[in-house]
Design an enzyme around this catalytic site. Structure first.
Site, PDB file in Angstrom:
ATOM      1  N   ASP A   1      -7.618  -7.802   0.554  1.00 43.13           N
ATOM      2  CA  ASP A   1      -6.733  -7.947   1.711  1.00 43.13           C
ATOM      3  C   ASP A   1      -7.521  -7.560   2.947  1.00 43.13           C
ATOM      4  O   ASP A   1      -8.463  -6.768   2.862  1.00 43.13           O
ATOM      5  CB  ASP A   1      -5.495  -7.048   1.595  1.00 43.13           C
ATOM      6  CG  ASP A   1      -5.807  -5.611   2.029  1.00 43.13           C
ATOM      7  OD1 ASP A   1      -5.524  -5.269   3.200  1.00 43.13           O
ATOM      8  OD2 ASP A   1      -6.364  -4.842   1.222  1.00 43.13           O
TER       9      ASP A   1
ATOM     10  N   ASP B   1       0.854  -1.183   0.000  1.00 45.54           N
ATOM     11  CA  ASP B   1       0.000   0.000   0.000  1.00 45.54           C
ATOM     12  C   ASP B   1       0.890   1.233   0.000  1.00 45.54           C
ATOM     13  O   ASP B   1       2.097   1.139   0.165  1.00 45.54           O
ATOM     14  CB  ASP B   1      -0.958  -0.014   1.189  1.00 45.54           C
ATOM     15  CG  ASP B   1      -0.245  -0.063   2.519  1.00 45.54           C
ATOM     16  OD1 ASP B   1       0.975   0.200   2.551  1.00 45.54           O
ATOM     17  OD2 ASP B   1      -0.888  -0.362   3.531  1.00 45.54           O
TER      18      ASP B   1
END
Length: 370
Positions: free
Chosen positions: A262, A89
């Site tokens: 996720d 991320d």
């Protein structure tokens, strides 16, 4: 990066994402390795659960151990001993979660390090630089996670800032051969989600993520935005729903056409003694498990279910033993990966709707007794 759409059943999609460190079969669930490790498990144990790809946290790895250390290893793969694909991320969500400790400007975000209090400045360009050093197979743009609740005006300002940062992220990513995904924002407003998606597709990315969900909004709002946004996303690119969610959320999202997920839920819940099974959830703290000789799930083939009873897992949980957290994590991740495998097979066989119905019926069996 190459995305191959193998089969579609209704809106549900079965595909393959081909990346530098291997192929990912979709729908796919990515275990979260915040600090370069899935909590309590080795990379071999994570792979044995069926995981093809992990998620690493740019923000935390930048602060500790730092790029000088990870750079010595040529990236995150060798540093953490995982030879499969990694998605990182951008740090935007973690900066958002700092709340009053951060200040957002057009240029980027200034904040105090939660580790030592140092002043830090994170920009789209810096996030791309960090992720290039990490050498992640999939890089996420730097964005602002729109808070919940937000007025239409505030949500639009946030979304437009994320679009400007998306363009800067794309420019700064030039020269990095790894994939770059855009992130759709816009809060709980369908028109803003549409505007965000249009802006991102004009810039052009290798894949597209739905961000800003599971941030405190009611479940019905999350599902509403998901149902509205997903069908409009490019057909020929992977679709990633960030930070979601429960097994029910995953099946619902796949039914709308999401490919990748996720979430910390399977690992965090495991450490808290909350186990997922095909018949519902089991809470190990409950006294009813004290003498239960059965495994968590008699049909599960994970190491935990093949070797240990609910009574033993109950004992480990009540005793605070580290082994309990490990065995629980193995089971929960195995359950999530088996769920993804089941969905992939159902889509291939053209029976996803029947699979989803059977899944929902099965998951309700333990609701009254777990």
């Amino acid at each position: 990066m190459e995305f191959t759409l193998i089969k579609q059943d209704g809106a549900a999609r079965r595909g393959t994402v081909s990346l530098a460190h291997g192929d990912v079969q979709t729908p796919a669930f990515m275990p979260v390795g915040t600090y370069g490790a899935v909590k309590s498990l080795s990379p071999v144990e994570v792979r044995d659960t069926g995981a093809h790809i992990l998620l690493g946290n740019t923000f935390h790895l930048w602060l500790r151990p730092g790029l000088e250390v990870i750079g010595e290893f040529g990236g995150l793969h060798r540093f953490m001993g995982w030879n499969g694909p990694i998605l990182t991320d951008s740090g935007g969500f973690q900066v958002w979660s700092l709340g009053d400790l951060r200040k957002i400007t057009e240029e980027g975000v200034r904040f105090r390090s939660p580790i030592n209090g140092d002043s830090c400045f994170l920009t789209p360009e810096e996030s791309m630089r960090i992720q290039k050093v990490l050498n992640s197979d999939i890089v996420m743009i730097f964005d602002e996670c729109t808070p919940y609740p937000a007025t239409p005006a505030d949500a639009r300002d946030s979304m437009l800032l994320s679009l400007r940062w998306a363009a800067r992220s794309k420019a700064a990513h030039q020269g990095n051969p790894n994939a770059l995904f855009g992130i759709i924002q816009g809060g709980m407003y369908e028109d803003l989600r549409d505007e965000s998606l249009a802006g991102l597709t004009e810039i052009g990315f290798d894949g597209y993520a739905i961000g800003g969900l599971s941030v405190g909004e009611p479940k019905e709002d999350m599902l509403r935005i998901l149902a509205h946004t997903t069908p409009k996303m490019p057909q020929d690119k992977p679709r990633y729903l960030m930070g979601v969610g429960t097994p029910e959320d995953l099946v619902a999202a796949v039914s709308h056409g999401v490919d990748m997920f996720d979430c910390v839920m399977p690992t965090r819940n495991a450490r808290n003694g909350w186990l997922f099974t095909r018949h519902g959830d089991i809470k190990l703290k409950n006294a009813r498990h004290r003498k239960d000789t059965r495994p968590l799930d008699e049909h599960c083939q994970c190491y935990t279910c093949l070797n240990f009873s609910r009574a033993y897992l109950h004992h480990l949980h009540r005793s605070g033993e580290i082994l309990g957290a490990r065995l629980n994590t193995i089971h929960n991740l195995h359950y999530y990966q088996e769920l993804m495998l089941g969905m992939r097979q159902a889509i291939e066989q053209g029976r996803f709707e029947a699979f989803a119905t059977e899944f929902r019926q099965g998951r309700q069996m333990l609701q009254q007794s777990a």
